[in-house]
Scaffold this active site. Structure first.
Site, short mmCIF file in Angstrom:
data_model
loop_
_atom_site.label_atom_id
_atom_site.label_comp_id
_atom_site.label_asym_id
_atom_site.label_seq_id
_atom_site.Cartn_x
_atom_site.Cartn_y
_atom_site.Cartn_z
N GLN A 66 10.88 50.02 -61.87
CA GLN A 66 10.96 48.53 -61.40
C GLN A 66 10.34 48.46 -60.12
O GLN A 66 11.07 48.75 -59.05
CB GLN A 66 12.25 47.62 -61.59
CG GLN A 66 11.93 46.17 -61.49
CD GLN A 66 13.15 45.38 -61.50
OE1 GLN A 66 13.94 45.51 -60.08
NE2 GLN A 66 13.63 44.44 -62.21
N PRO A 123 18.21 46.52 -64.50
CA PRO A 123 18.03 46.81 -63.23
C PRO A 123 19.04 46.36 -62.44
O PRO A 123 19.42 45.23 -62.47
CB PRO A 123 16.67 46.38 -62.68
CG PRO A 123 16.40 45.36 -63.74
CD PRO A 123 16.95 45.65 -64.64
N MET A 124 19.93 47.26 -61.51
CA MET A 124 20.96 46.77 -60.71
C MET A 124 20.77 47.60 -59.38
O MET A 124 20.73 48.82 -59.33
CB MET A 124 22.39 47.05 -61.51
CG MET A 124 22.43 46.28 -62.64
SD MET A 124 23.97 46.46 -63.47
CE MET A 124 23.60 48.10 -64.25
N THR A 125 20.67 46.83 -58.32
CA THR A 125 20.74 47.46 -56.98
C THR A 125 21.87 48.31 -56.62
O THR A 125 22.94 47.45 -56.88
CB THR A 125 20.35 46.49 -55.90
OG1 THR A 125 19.04 45.69 -55.93
CG2 THR A 125 20.29 47.02 -54.56
N TYR A 132 12.73 36.45 -55.66
CA TYR A 132 12.24 37.11 -54.95
C TYR A 132 10.62 37.00 -54.74
O TYR A 132 10.18 36.05 -55.23
CB TYR A 132 12.43 38.84 -55.25
CG TYR A 132 14.00 39.17 -55.23
CD1 TYR A 132 14.51 39.12 -54.08
CD2 TYR A 132 14.70 39.37 -56.16
CE1 TYR A 132 16.00 39.35 -53.92
CE2 TYR A 132 16.09 39.69 -56.32
CZ TYR A 132 16.51 39.52 -55.24
OH TYR A 132 17.89 39.84 -55.02
N HIS A 154 9.04 43.38 -60.94
CA HIS A 154 10.08 42.34 -60.57
C HIS A 154 9.36 40.87 -60.25
O HIS A 154 9.20 40.69 -58.95
CB HIS A 154 11.32 42.79 -59.69
CG HIS A 154 12.27 42.18 -59.66
ND1 HIS A 154 12.61 40.77 -60.02
CD2 HIS A 154 13.45 42.39 -59.02
CE1 HIS A 154 13.97 40.22 -59.94
NE2 HIS A 154 14.36 41.44 -59.28
#
Length: 332
Positions: free
Chosen positions: A103, A26-28, A157, A152
Site C-alpha cells: 500500500q 492495512p494497519m500502521t 490523507y 491509499h
C-alpha cells in the site's frame, strides 16, 4: 454458522489467484526502524497468510518523498535496504501460500512533526515530484516481489484531500489521485492488480463525505477505473451500513455497481468473539454471495487473532479473542 461453512476457498481477484476471499486490511504498525522491514515484520505477515488470509495488504508504506511522513519506524518502499527487507517479507508470505500487496501512502496535511511544520498548498513542480515518487515506489514494489499494489486514497490523507470539498473547496486538481493511479499503472506489469482504497469518512471526521449521491461517487470512481485501477477497496466504519438513501448497498457494493470493478469491503468485521457465529457474519457472507462485493477485509481483529479465519471456519469461536485497544501496542 456451522463448522461446514467454507470460509477458506480459492478465489480470483483481477486475475490473481487467492487461497481465500479474506484480506488483511492495512494497519500502521511502526516496527520498521529507519523505514526498513525486519525479519519480525516478515514473520508477522506470514502468520496471517498461513492462517487463511488470502491477500495481505501491507501497512501504509511511505513513498520516497520528504513530505510523505515523518515517522522513522514506518516502512518505506525505496531501493536498497527497504527493498531488500520487503523482498524477505514477500518471500515469507509466498512460502505460506499467500499473496501480498504494497500500500503506497502519503500522509498529506495530516503529517505531524515537531510542531514547527505548517501544511503548504501544492503547486508547480510539486505534482511532478510526487508522481515520480509514486512511480519509483511502484517499480520497487515489483522488484521486491509484491503481487499487487494498492494506492491509499482514503481517510483524509494526501490523495483523499483532493477528493474532499473541505480540504479542496475549489476542486482544483481533483483529478490528481487518478493521475497517480495512471502513472503507477505504467510502472507495473499489466497482469499485476492495481487496487485503490477510498472512503467517505476521515480519521478526524467520521461524518465526512466525498460524494453525496451515487452519481457523484460514480464520477470519482470512474476516474480511477479509467486511469487503470483493477479493484476498489471501499473503507467504511461498519460494513453493514448503507451509504445512500433508497438502497441497502454498502460502499463496496456501490463501487462495484457503479464501475463493474471487483470490490473489497471492510468495516468492523469480527471485532468480538461472538461475531463469527452471529447474524452479522451471515450477513457478511450473504452479501458477498449475492455479488455485492468480492473480498472481505479484516483489520484490528487480526492483531490479537492471527488465525481468525481458520478458527471461524472450524467453529472454534471460544478460541477467538475480542479486539482490545491493547492489541495495537503488541506485535505478534
Amino acid at each position: 454458522m456451522t463448522t461446514t461453512t467454507a470460509l477458506i476457498e480459492p478465489v480470483t481477484l483481477a486475475g490473481l489467484p487467492l487461497t481465500s476471499p479474506f484480506v488483511m486490511a492495512p494497519m500502521t504498525r511502526e516496527h520498521s526502524p529507519g523505514g526498513v522491514p525486519t525479519p519480525e515484520v516478515a514473520a508477522y505477515y506470514r502468520r496471517r497468510a498461513e492462517n487463511g488470509v488470502g491477500l495481505i495488504i501491507t501497512e501504509g508504506v511511505l513513498v520516497d518523498h520528504p513530505s510523505a511522513g515523518h515517522q522513522r519506524d514506518v516502512p518505506r518502499l525505496t531501493e536498497g535496504a527497504a527493498e531488500d527487507g520487503w523482498r524477505h517479507v514477500t518471500a515469507e508470505v509466498h512460502a505460506a501460500g499467500g499473496r501480498i500487496a504494497a500500500q503506497l501512502w502519503h500522509l498529506g496535511s495530516q503529517f505531524e512533526g515537531d510542531g514547527a511544520w505548517t501544511p503548504q498548498t501544492m503547486s508547480g513542480g510539486d505534482f511532478d515530484a510526487l508522481l515520480r515518487a509514486y512511480a519509483e515506489s511502484a517499480r520497487v514494489a515489483v522488484w521486491a516481489g509484491f503481487d499487487a499494489v494498492e494506492v491509499h486514497a482514503a481517510h483524509g490523507y494526501l490523495l483523499d484531500e483532493f477528493l474532499w470539498p473541505v480540504t479542496n473547496p475549489s476542486g482544483r486538481h481533483r483529478d490528481f489521485p487518478a493521475e497517480v493511479v495512471r502513472v503507477i499503472r505504467t510502472e507495473i506489469p499489466a497482469c499485476m492488480p492495481l487496487i485503490v482504497r477510498f472512503s467517505q469518512f476521515k480519521e478526524r471526521d467520521y461524518s465526512a463525505r466525498i460524494a453525496s449521491t451515487p452519481d457523484e461517487l460514480g464520477v470519482l470512481l470512474e476516474g480511477f477505473r479509467n486511469a487503470g485501477a483493477d479493484v476498489l477497496h471501499a473503507s467504511q466504519r461498519r460494513f453493514w451500513e448503507p451509504v445512500f438513501e433508497g438502497s441497502d448497498r454498502n460502499l463496496a457494493g456501490w463501487a462495484k455497481h457503479l464501475t463493474g470493478l471487483p470490490s473489497i469491503t471492510v468495516g468492523s468485521i469480527g471485532l468480538t468473539r461472538d461475531f463469527a457465529r452471529s447474524a452479522r457474519m451471515r450477513e457478511l457472507l450473504d452479501r458477498r454471495a449475492r455479488g455485492e462485493y468480492d473480498l472481505m477485509a479484516l483489520g484490528r481483529v487480526l492483531l490479537g487473532n492471527p488465525a481468525w479465519v481458520k478458527l471461524a471456519e472450524a467453529g472454534r469461536h471460544d478460541e477467538i479473542n475480542d479486539y482490545r485497544k491493547a492489541d495495537e501496542e503488541q506485535y505478534a
